[in-house]
Scaffold this motif. Sequence first.
Motif, PDB file in Angstrom:
ATOM      1  N   GLU A 110       0.813  -1.216   0.000  1.00 28.49           N
ATOM      2  CA  GLU A 110       0.000   0.000   0.000  1.00 28.49           C
ATOM      3  C   GLU A 110       0.849   1.270   0.000  1.00 28.49           C
ATOM      4  O   GLU A 110       0.505   2.260  -0.653  1.00 28.49           O
ATOM      5  CB  GLU A 110      -0.938  -0.001   1.215  1.00 28.49           C
ATOM      6  CG  GLU A 110      -2.035   1.046   1.145  1.00 28.49           C
ATOM      7  CD  GLU A 110      -2.845   0.995  -0.144  1.00 28.49           C
ATOM      8  OE1 GLU A 110      -3.146   2.084  -0.695  1.00 28.49           O
ATOM      9  OE2 GLU A 110      -3.179  -0.108  -0.616  1.00 28.49           O
ATOM     10  N   ALA A 111       1.972   1.241   0.720  1.00 29.91           N
ATOM     11  CA  ALA A 111       2.836   2.427   0.777  1.00 29.91           C
ATOM     12  C   ALA A 111       3.420   2.743  -0.600  1.00 29.91           C
ATOM     13  O   ALA A 111       3.466   3.904  -1.021  1.00 29.91           O
ATOM     14  CB  ALA A 111       3.959   2.204   1.787  1.00 29.91           C
ATOM     15  N   THR A 112       3.851   1.695  -1.310  1.00 28.81           N
ATOM     16  CA  THR A 112       4.412   1.887  -2.649  1.00 28.81           C
ATOM     17  C   THR A 112       3.346   2.387  -3.611  1.00 28.81           C
ATOM     18  O   THR A 112       3.589   3.281  -4.429  1.00 28.81           O
ATOM     19  CB  THR A 112       5.013   0.569  -3.179  1.00 28.81           C
ATOM     20  OG1 THR A 112       6.023   0.120  -2.271  1.00 28.81           O
ATOM     21  CG2 THR A 112       5.618   0.757  -4.561  1.00 28.81           C
ATOM     22  N   ARG A 113       2.154   1.813  -3.504  1.00 31.91           N
ATOM     23  CA  ARG A 113       1.047   2.240  -4.365  1.00 31.91           C
ATOM     24  C   ARG A 113       0.710   3.716  -4.132  1.00 31.91           C
ATOM     25  O   ARG A 113       0.526   4.488  -5.078  1.00 31.91           O
ATOM     26  CB  ARG A 113      -0.188   1.380  -4.097  1.00 31.91           C
ATOM     27  CG  ARG A 113      -1.368   1.691  -5.024  1.00 31.91           C
ATOM     28  CD  ARG A 113      -2.614   0.911  -4.598  1.00 31.91           C
ATOM     29  NE  ARG A 113      -2.353  -0.513  -4.550  1.00 31.91           N
ATOM     30  CZ  ARG A 113      -2.392  -1.316  -5.612  1.00 31.91           C
ATOM     31  NH1 ARG A 113      -2.665  -0.807  -6.799  1.00 31.91           N
ATOM     32  NH2 ARG A 113      -2.153  -2.602  -5.490  1.00 31.91           N
ATOM     33  N   ALA A 114       0.665   4.111  -2.864  1.00 25.10           N
ATOM     34  CA  ALA A 114       0.335   5.502  -2.528  1.00 25.10           C
ATOM     35  C   ALA A 114       1.398   6.457  -3.067  1.00 25.10           C
ATOM     36  O   ALA A 114       1.081   7.530  -3.597  1.00 25.10           O
ATOM     37  CB  ALA A 114       0.199   5.656  -1.015  1.00 25.10           C
TER      38      ALA A 114
END
Length: 204
Positions: A110-114
């Motif tokens: 999720e952090a990479t996607r954000a």
Amino acid sequence: MAINSITNSVAAQRASTYTAAKTDHTEKKSESSTKTDTGVVYEKSSGQTSGTVTKKTDYALVNKLKADAEQRTSQLRSLVEKMMTKQGVAIGTADSMWSFLAKGDFTVDEATRAQAQADIADDGYWGVDQTSDRILDFAKALSGNDPEKADLLLDAFKKGFKEATKSWGQDLPDISQRTYDAVVEKFNKWKNGTEETEAAQTQA
């Protein structure tokens, strides 16, 4: 995020050939400047779109733009390599990395996607506006803001875009085509002298 990275990098490399005819002394001076500017983040100044035509390559700005692009691309590559390693994918050449991303057969946390979404947003570093602005600024710096060189440098960008498409291995994502269109539009405004007029009308 990823594809605008290679579009920007490859186009910049292509446009750099514009200065290939410079003397060895000038090239050595440029290389030296690049080393000292590494790590410098390019931020467009409010006076960057000045209509002053010098017809002399602005090596300081060229080196800042190149150093910034290299640093950002390195950060992106590191992010992708970590993601690939976590998923048991061997890291090969840059082309294999782009092909891996193009297939879309991977998962991201999720952090990479954000972060990716923020980077390609309208106001993001790899977004259409900032990427097309950097490409135009690079062309202006190379040409000394000479609009007579716009077609030559736009042609270099188009060749770079084709190379990026080849590296990607298939049609580029929509954001890349929108960036391409924005670059062409901005180059045409620069060439036709309507860039400053429209900017003034927007601010009015």
